[in-house]
Design an enzyme around this catalytic site. Structure first.
Site, PDB file in Angstrom:
ATOM      1  N   ARG A   1     -27.640 -68.431 -15.365  1.00  0.00           N
ATOM      2  CA  ARG A   1     -28.213 -67.925 -16.620  1.00  0.00           C
ATOM      3  C   ARG A   1     -27.370 -68.387 -17.814  1.00  0.00           C
ATOM      4  NH1 ARG A   1     -28.307 -61.845 -15.218  1.00  0.00           N
ATOM      5  NH2 ARG A   1     -28.960 -61.519 -17.352  1.00  0.00           N
TER       6      ARG A   1
ATOM      7  N   ARG B   1     -35.712 -67.940 -26.839  1.00  0.00           N
ATOM      8  CA  ARG B   1     -34.615 -68.522 -26.065  1.00  0.00           C
ATOM      9  C   ARG B   1     -34.662 -70.044 -26.064  1.00  0.00           C
ATOM     10  NH1 ARG B   1     -33.781 -63.798 -22.495  1.00  0.00           N
ATOM     11  NH2 ARG B   1     -32.033 -64.093 -21.095  1.00  0.00           N
TER      12      ARG B   1
ATOM     13  N   ARG C   1     -22.548 -54.083 -14.296  1.00  0.00           N
ATOM     14  CA  ARG C   1     -23.617 -53.454 -15.075  1.00  0.00           C
ATOM     15  C   ARG C   1     -24.589 -52.720 -14.159  1.00  0.00           C
ATOM     16  NH1 ARG C   1     -26.588 -57.128 -19.480  1.00  0.00           N
ATOM     17  NH2 ARG C   1     -27.606 -58.211 -17.772  1.00  0.00           N
TER      18      ARG C   1
ATOM     19  N   ARG D   1     -29.348 -54.958 -11.283  1.00  0.00           N
ATOM     20  CA  ARG D   1     -30.477 -55.898 -11.400  1.00  0.00           C
ATOM     21  C   ARG D   1     -30.327 -57.035 -10.400  1.00  0.00           C
ATOM     22  NH1 ARG D   1     -30.981 -57.405 -17.640  1.00  0.00           N
ATOM     23  NH2 ARG D   1     -31.262 -59.414 -16.642  1.00  0.00           N
TER      24      ARG D   1
ATOM     25  N   LYS E   1     -26.070 -57.435 -26.027  1.00  0.00           N
ATOM     26  CA  LYS E   1     -27.277 -57.368 -26.868  1.00  0.00           C
ATOM     27  C   LYS E   1     -28.054 -56.081 -26.617  1.00  0.00           C
ATOM     28  CE  LYS E   1     -29.238 -61.221 -25.439  1.00  0.00           C
ATOM     29  NZ  LYS E   1     -28.273 -61.660 -24.418  1.00  0.00           N
TER      30      LYS E   1
HETATM   31  P1  AMP Z   1     -32.708 -60.854 -19.913  1.00  0.00           P
HETATM   32  O1  AMP Z   1     -32.932 -59.431 -19.497  1.00  0.00           O
HETATM   33  O2  AMP Z   1     -32.977 -61.078 -21.379  1.00  0.00           O
HETATM   34  O3  AMP Z   1     -31.366 -61.384 -19.491  1.00  0.00           O
HETATM   35  O4  AMP Z   1     -33.823 -61.725 -19.157  1.00  0.00           O
HETATM   36  C1  AMP Z   1     -33.881 -61.775 -17.742  1.00  0.00           C
HETATM   37  C2  AMP Z   1     -34.592 -63.037 -17.293  1.00  0.00           C
HETATM   38  O5  AMP Z   1     -35.945 -63.055 -17.809  1.00  0.00           O
HETATM   39  C3  AMP Z   1     -33.982 -64.343 -17.787  1.00  0.00           C
HETATM   40  O6  AMP Z   1     -32.900 -64.781 -16.969  1.00  0.00           O
HETATM   41  C4  AMP Z   1     -35.188 -65.285 -17.729  1.00  0.00           C
HETATM   42  O7  AMP Z   1     -35.466 -65.677 -16.390  1.00  0.00           O
HETATM   43  C5  AMP Z   1     -36.331 -64.378 -18.174  1.00  0.00           C
HETATM   44  N1  AMP Z   1     -36.518 -64.414 -19.650  1.00  0.00           N
HETATM   45  C6  AMP Z   1     -36.362 -63.368 -20.516  1.00  0.00           C
HETATM   46  N2  AMP Z   1     -36.640 -63.730 -21.762  1.00  0.00           N
HETATM   47  C7  AMP Z   1     -36.982 -65.047 -21.718  1.00  0.00           C
HETATM   48  C8  AMP Z   1     -37.359 -66.015 -22.694  1.00  0.00           C
HETATM   49  N3  AMP Z   1     -37.444 -65.691 -24.008  1.00  0.00           N
HETATM   50  N4  AMP Z   1     -37.639 -67.277 -22.271  1.00  0.00           N
HETATM   51  C9  AMP Z   1     -37.573 -67.622 -20.969  1.00  0.00           C
HETATM   52  N5  AMP Z   1     -37.208 -66.764 -19.991  1.00  0.00           N
HETATM   53  C10 AMP Z   1     -36.906 -65.487 -20.351  1.00  0.00           C
END
Ligand code: AMP
Length: 230
Positions: free
Chosen positions: A170, A86, A125, A159, A13
């Site tokens: 996740r 999400r 990554r 990360r 994404k």
């Molecule tokens: P990402 O970079 O999108 O994979 O997000 C990293 C982490 O941020 C996720 O594993 C969640 O803990 C939190 N997170 C990001 N976006 C959301 C969302 N829309 N709802 C809930 N948690 C989120």
């Protein structure tokens, strides 16, 4: 034009969003990037976010909706949402907010990728802490090993939630809580669903999505393409 990018972590994404933003100048709103910035700023809210993020769990809806509200309204003319919504509750809150400003969603891009591919991608990554640009040690390496191509001397990082154990959690959150959001959007006539297999090369995936977006709203893309931006 307003687009939501959906797909499990590691589906590509972020890479696709970077590509579309470069091409069309959309505002890229990544909830993960917004939360990481808050977490790294060391505020009380940031500490709370870190607890969920480092465990690979979703941040509660009330916090997410509040944090995303201003960014969404500010970018409603042309945005690419990545990582938000999400949950179905977040999708409903987003709809209500976009309805208020009369700018509904145009398209939802759904990326699918197999779990083994995801784990391999995520564990390799690397990200630039300065600009957020993403790399992969094997599939998309930087020109100089360990350093960002765009930011002089910025050392790439892994990360803290990109470890296999956290990635598997996740993924559980994705299939349990986020996949129902796809069903929520599929029930809508006004939203174009664009399904794309994310296993392929990043450039190929981007080309397919761009073609589909053009068929959704050529006028929405017109004038946004690079070169028409000045
Ligand atoms: P990402 O970079 O999108 O994979 O997000 C990293 C982490 O941020 C996720 O594993 C969640 O803990 C939190 N997170 C990001 N976006 C959301 C969302 N829309 N709802 C809930 N948690 C989120």
């Amino acid at each position: 034009m307003r687009i939501v990018l959906m797909g499990p972590p590691g589906a590509g994404k972020g890479t696709l969003a970077e590509r579309l933003v470069r091409e069309f100048g959309f505002t890229h709103l990544s909830s993960g990037d917004i939360f990481r910035a808050e977490r790294d700023g060391g505020s009380e809210l940031g500490g709370k976010l870190a607890g969920y993020m480092d465990a690979g769990r979703l941040v509660p809806d009330e916090i997410v909706v509040e944090m995303m509200a201003k960014a969404v309204t500010g970018a409603a003319e042309g945005m690419m949402l990545d990582g938000f919504p999400r949950t179905v509750a977040q999708a409903e809150a987003l709809d209500a907010q976009l309805a208020k400003v009369g700018k509904p969603l145009d398209a939802v891009v759904v990326m699918t990728v197999e779990t083994d591919v995801i784990v391999g991608r995520i564990c390799g990554r690397r990200a630039c802490p300065a600009c957020g640009r993403l790399y992969h040690v094997s599939f998309m390496p930087p020109r100089r090993e360990g350093y960002c191509d765009d930011c002089a001397d910025a050392k790439l990082i892994l990360r803290s939630d990109d470890t296999e154990e956290v990635v598997r959690r996740r993924l559980e959150a994705y299939y349990g809580q986020t996949e129902p959001v796809i069903g929520y959007y599929r029930g809508r006539r006004s939203v174009k669903m664009i399904d794309v297999n994310g296993n392929g090369e990043a450039a190929e995936v981007a080309a397919k999505v761009i073609e589909a977006l053009r068929s959704v709203s050529p006028e929405g893309l017109e004038g946004r393409e690079r070169g028409d931006q000045a």
